[in-house]
Design a protein around this motif. Structure first.
Motif: not given
Lengths: 240, 240
Positions: B76-101
């Motif tokens: 169960h905690s793997d599921v929670v962590d995987a969702i958290e990690l998805r958020g982190v990676l999506e966040g990183t993707a968006l941050r890089l997109t924002a920074e690059a324009g």
DNA sequence: ATACATGAGAATGTATACATCTCGGGAGGG
DNA sequence: CCCTCCCGAGATGTATACATTCTCATGTAT
């Protein structure tokens, strides 16, 4: 057992192929042909397929759309991004560790590893750079080990397995001894601050530190890039 | 060609095995035996090995230390962590997109996808949940597509491929229609804020939004867990 | 009772013959 | 001249026989 390591042909082939890719003997984009490789490695096609399959799992090969494998190619910006991503994942690992809490024993062991890094520079006239690489890698591995999330841990390990994204890939600028010392002092201060942060359950601080810490690697990479004379081994598989 | 999709035996075997794992017919920890599977799927061992290797790349199988494959097990905690990690990676993707324009065209296309999500609820008495899942996935895929870093993109796609970590895994609490509407309103506000952030080059804001957005999935998951009556399909491969 | 040797059975590892697919080059027609 | 179609070389896909290794139950010696 003269040729490379591993007890099965598939493992030897995996090792051999990995070495060739990492050393740049098989540049990015190279199509790998089963028969040719099988003859070269003096095994049948079966263990070669097995090896390619394992290297695809590691991220060194890609499956071609119509079958077969191609050596994955990394651009300069891929290297930069991989280092950035390593910082992000290490940061997430540290944040989760801080939030979950960590045992005194683990904190003590981690501190011990940082102290050991100092030891590589006991003699300032002859710093032991190989030992430094190893000790630094040990420290970063320990950080991964104490992360409570196996999912984050495994993704972090995955990214670190790329030769240019490992924490010890670009240890120092060869020439500049002054800069080398400064870089070390900064890195060690960050290492100790990270430990302080996870011990004090300061998740956000730990995360920010890990990200900034990865930027040292990026700085060193850029310094290396300017220094066109020395080709860095970890950059062998970078094209473009 | 009656049985499942794919033009080669290996692809059909991959599909078939993946389905069985995702549906829970092969629980985590199950050792997979080549001969048994080959007979069941009516192919030889070769395509079965090929299939297992591909599924290991996807992260659904693990190689056993002494050879062979085992179905990866998620707690169960793997599921929670995987969702958290998805958020982190999506966040990183968006941050890089924002920074690059990002181009006006991409912004417009992304907005269009958010609007389309609204369309699934045009008739408030009969919301089209299947279409919602699909549209929501399309939106998140678009966010990944416009990220300038192929490394971050591929790692994000990797994590999203876990059935319980995909953005549309736990769309809504079945019972609670009130909560469903509130959840939708919040999610859409976050979707629009993310677009605003990347358009305005606000990297940190975009990153924070993506992380918080993933928490909706976590909330929905926890609500489902309380609701012991309904077993959610995406949770089939979770053990412990 | 424990530890270790041993062997049978079953699993994966390997080689190889054959089947199928892919892609490029060349012949033929528009 | 260009386009299309077809063909064949060479690639991957598949089945299968055989080799090797692993596992574990069993028995024996200490």
């Amino acid at each position: 057992m003269a040729e490379s390591r591993g007890n099965t042909n598939a493992k030897r082939a995996t090792y051999e192929l990995r070495q060739r890719i990492i050393k740049g003997a098989l540049p990015g984009g190279t199509r790998l042909f089963e028969v040719a490789l099988a003859e070269e490695l003096d095994v049948s096609r079966t263990p070669v397929r097995e090896a390619m399959s394992r290297l695809a799992e590691e991220g060194l090969l890609e499956r071609a759309p119509s079958g077969g494998f191609v050596v994955r190619s990394f651009s300069h910006s891929d290297v930069v991004d991989a280092i950035e991503l390593r910082g992000v994942l290490e940061g997430t690992a540290l944040r989760l560790t801080a939030e979950a809490g960590v045992s005194d024993k683990d904190i003590a062991q981690t501190k011990e590893l940082v102290d050991r890094i100092d030891g590589c520079f006991a003699d300032p006239t002859a710093p032991n750079l190989d030992l430094y690489s190893e000790s630094n890698a040990d420290f970063h591995d320990k950080l991964s080990t104490i992360c409570p999330s196996s999912i984050v841990r495994s993704e972090l390990e995955r990214v670190k397995s790329l030769p240019f994204a490992s924490p010890s890939a670009f240890v120092f600028r060869q020439r500049d001894r002054e800069g080398m010392i400064q870089s070390l002092v900064l890195a060690q201060a960050q290492h100790r601050a990270m430990i302080e942060a996870i011990a004090g359950r300061e998740g956000t601080r730990a995360e920010a530190l890990a990200r900034e810490h990865a930027r040292i690697a990026r700085k060193n990479l850029e310094a290396k890039a300017l220094d066109a004379n020395v080709a860095h081994p970890a950059m062998a598989l970078v094209v473009e």
